[in-house]
Design a protein around this motif. Structure first.
Motif, short mmCIF file in Angstrom:
data_model
loop_
_atom_site.label_atom_id
_atom_site.label_comp_id
_atom_site.label_asym_id
_atom_site.label_seq_id
_atom_site.Cartn_x
_atom_site.Cartn_y
_atom_site.Cartn_z
N SER A 119 0.83 -1.20 0.00
CA SER A 119 0.00 0.00 0.00
C SER A 119 0.87 1.25 0.00
N GLY A 120 0.26 2.35 -0.41
CA GLY A 120 0.91 3.65 -0.33
C GLY A 120 -0.13 4.69 -0.01
N ASN A 121 0.13 5.51 0.98
CA ASN A 121 -0.77 6.60 1.36
C ASN A 121 -0.03 7.92 1.13
N PHE A 122 -0.54 8.69 0.18
CA PHE A 122 0.10 9.92 -0.26
C PHE A 122 -0.55 11.14 0.38
N SER A 123 0.21 12.22 0.47
CA SER A 123 -0.34 13.49 0.92
C SER A 123 -1.39 13.96 -0.08
N SER A 124 -2.25 14.86 0.34
CA SER A 124 -3.39 15.28 -0.49
C SER A 124 -2.98 16.05 -1.74
N ASP A 125 -1.71 16.44 -1.86
CA ASP A 125 -1.28 17.15 -3.06
C ASP A 125 -0.79 16.21 -4.18
N ALA A 126 -0.87 14.89 -3.96
CA ALA A 126 -0.54 13.93 -5.01
C ALA A 126 -1.68 13.89 -6.03
N ASP A 127 -1.35 14.00 -7.31
CA ASP A 127 -2.39 14.00 -8.33
C ASP A 127 -2.62 12.59 -8.89
N ALA A 128 -3.56 12.48 -9.80
CA ALA A 128 -3.94 11.18 -10.38
C ALA A 128 -2.75 10.51 -11.06
N GLY A 129 -1.87 11.29 -11.68
CA GLY A 129 -0.70 10.72 -12.34
C GLY A 129 0.25 10.05 -11.36
N VAL A 130 0.43 10.66 -10.20
CA VAL A 130 1.29 10.09 -9.16
C VAL A 130 0.71 8.75 -8.69
#
Length: 151
Positions: A119-130
């Motif tokens: 799994s990976g949990n990204f900060s809210s500034d990660a976009d769909a491409g990331v």
């Protein structure tokens, strides 16, 4: 009004690897990712890091370098959690925390295999491409892990 497309900021990929847990778990050490993940040329501990902090540099074949920090590790429950603390070139989001969990498959047609979840949990500034890129990189790495664990 923003033109950004709303997206989930998490990714979860999984695979059943046709190898026992002991063969798979052997590879799940940050400093050993280059032993299975073909995209990583070299992985090694960062020399000047605090001795109480496990920080590993992953040098990718495309020239990208990530420093990842071990956040949590359990040999009893077979999981690791790590975060990216620096990247060259710079990443477009603030943070990501990833976890790899391994489970023995104990019965059924896949008995003796290992279920691996990444799994990976990204900060809210990660976009769909990331998020999409993270999905495909995890799938590629899981396929490489499967190949390595079966040897």
């Amino acid at each position: 009004m923003s033109n950004a497309i709303p997206t989930s900021t998490s990714v979860l990929e999984s695979m059943v690897i046709d190898a026992p847990l002991s063969h798979v778990w052997h590879f799940i050490k940050l400093q050993d990712f280059s032993k299975f993940y073909s995209a990583i040329e070299k992985s090694a501990f960062v020399k000047d890091a605090n001795e109480e902090t496990d920080i590993v540099k992953w040098s990718f074949k495309d020239g990208t370098e990530l420093e990842v920090k071990m956040e949590e590790h359990s040999t009893l429950n077979h999981f690791i959690t790590y975060s990216v603390i620096s990247a060259q070139p710079a990443i477009s989001y603030t943070s990501v925390v990833s976890t790899i969990r391994c489970f023995p498959v104990t019965c059924g047609s896949h008995e003796g295999s290992t279920f691996v979840q990444w799994s990976g949990n990204f900060s809210s500034d990660a976009d769909a491409g990331v998020i999409e890129d993270a999905k495909f990189k995890r799938r590629e790495a899981l396929a490489d892990l499967s190949t390595a664990a079966k040897k």
